[in-house]
Design an enzyme around this catalytic site. Structure first.
Site, PDB file in Angstrom:
ATOM      1  CG  ASP A   1       7.862   3.783   0.725  1.00  0.00           C
ATOM      2  OD1 ASP A   1       8.012   2.778   0.004  1.00  0.00           O
ATOM      3  OD2 ASP A   1       7.595   3.718   1.949  1.00  0.00           O
TER       4      ASP A   1
ATOM      5  CB  ALA B   1       8.692  -4.618   9.750  1.00  0.00           C
TER       6      ALA B   1
ATOM      7  CB  CYS C   1      -1.945  21.042 -20.690  1.00  0.00           C
ATOM      8  SG  CYS C   1      -2.574  20.354 -19.136  1.00  0.00           S
TER       9      CYS C   1
ATOM     10  CB  CYS D   1      -1.776  16.157 -16.494  1.00  0.00           C
ATOM     11  SG  CYS D   1      -2.935  17.519 -16.802  1.00  0.00           S
TER      12      CYS D   1
ATOM     13  CD  GLN E   1      -2.412  -1.256   2.772  1.00  0.00           C
ATOM     14  OE1 GLN E   1      -3.406  -0.622   3.102  1.00  0.00           O
ATOM     15  NE2 GLN E   1      -1.805  -2.074   3.600  1.00  0.00           N
ATOM     16  CG  ASN E   2       4.081   1.299   2.403  1.00  0.00           C
ATOM     17  OD1 ASN E   2       2.988   1.524   2.925  1.00  0.00           O
ATOM     18  ND2 ASN E   2       5.030   0.609   3.006  1.00  0.00           N
TER      19      ASN E   2
ATOM     20  CB  SER F   1      -3.911   0.082  10.992  1.00  0.00           C
ATOM     21  OG  SER F   1      -4.367   0.867   9.917  1.00  0.00           O
TER      22      SER F   1
ATOM     23  CG  HIS G   1      -3.028   2.474  -1.797  1.00  0.00           C
ATOM     24  ND1 HIS G   1      -3.029   2.513  -0.419  1.00  0.00           N
ATOM     25  CD2 HIS G   1      -4.193   1.858  -2.150  1.00  0.00           C
ATOM     26  CE1 HIS G   1      -4.133   1.930   0.041  1.00  0.00           C
ATOM     27  NE2 HIS G   1      -4.849   1.515  -0.989  1.00  0.00           N
TER      28      HIS G   1
END
Ligand code: OAD
Length: 261
Positions: A108, A236, A154, A131, A105-106, A193, A123
């Site tokens: 980074d 972790a 643009c 854009c 879900q990160n 979570s 994600h």
């Protein structure tokens, strides 16, 4: 209720070694040790920025400059971060043939930076800007400078190619993630979570298809009592280090035993 016997790390390692087709679902917790804040909790991003004001597509379309106050912080924190020992352990487990994919879900990019090859960015990613008017894409590092709001050719304001609330999950990422979940032997859930749908449904999908669910988190989550088979309580990096150690011992044991010495 999660079990795991008297030595849950050993039990999880045994499952991973036997099945050798684990899939991992990660969340913000895995990057905390890289200096990237998580979302929930007193130190999280959502304590500083109300997600309804800063993290919905609607908010971005209404007030993109305001939303970029938060996005700028995320881009610069992610851009300056390096993978930690937990990311490196997952890359090592893939190399060993124990883990076959990471669904994250990160946004980074730290799994890839650590060497993981099969990463499903559920994600999206901070590394790209898009854009929302003409859909042209750019590399963030080529278009964004600290303090400025990046513009498309643009002249419209660019958005990081990440999923804001109110946006769908990229269809290919969702398809592939669900297929991985339905066909894995072990689903490891690390540092999330599990409060955001549909990512939080992935562990249940895997479990219903027969996978064991191993959760690594210092805290219990919404999954722990209902979906998780083994809860490995801790950071972790710490828990993955123990798992790797246990798996390396496992690798050594069969050859010495089978040789009969
Ligand atoms: P959260 O901030 O909701 O949860 C982070 C989890 O990591 C918590 O359960 C912590 O207990 C755990 N944690 C903290 N430190 C840890 C460590 N060192 N090792 C392991 N676990 C640790 O973050 P996510 O669950 O990832 O989505 O959030 C999910 C989504 O909500 C994000 O992708 C983002 C957010 O809104 C969107 O913006 C669409």
């Amino acid at each position: 209720m999660p079990t795991g016997g008297s030595d849950p790390v050993r039990e999880a390692a045994r499952l991973l070694a036997e099945r050798r087709n684990a899939v991992v679902l990660t969340g913000a917790g895995i990057s905390v040790e890289s200096g990237i804040p998580s979302f929930r909790g007193s130190q999280g991003m959502w304590a500083k920025y109300d997600p309804m004001e800063y993290a919905t597509l609607h908010a971005f379309m209404q007030s993109p400059r305001k939303v970029w106050e938060m996005l700028s912080e995320m881009v610069s924190v992610c851009g300056g971060a390096a993978p930690n020992a937990a990311h490196a352990s997952l890359a090592a487990l893939e190399e060993m043939g124990v883990v076959r994919a990471v669904i994250t879900q990160n946004v980074d990019g730290l799994h890839q930076a650590a060497g993981s090859r099969r990463v499903i960015e559920y994600h999206g990613s901070m590394e790209e800007l898009i854009c929302v008017h003409c859909w042209k894409r750019y590399l963030t590092r080529e278009r964004w400078t600290p303090g400025a709001v990046p513009l498309c050719d643009c002249d419209e304001i660019l958005k990081p190619n990440v999923v804001l609330f109110g946006e769908p999950i990229p269809w290919l990422a969702q398809e592939v993630a669900e297929e991985e979940a339905r066909t894995c032997g072990v689903l490891m859930v690390i540092g999330t979570s599990a409060q955001v749908s549909p990512a939080c449904d992935i562990p249940r999908l895997a479990k219903d298809a027969g996978a064991a669910v191993v959760e690594i988190n210092p805290e219990p989550t919404s999954l722990t009592a209902s979906v998780t088979d083994i809860h490995l309580r801790g950071s972790a990096s710490g828990v993955l280090r123990l798992l790797l150690k246990e798996l390396s011992l496992d690798d050594e044991t069969p050859s010495s035993e089978s040789s009969g010495h």
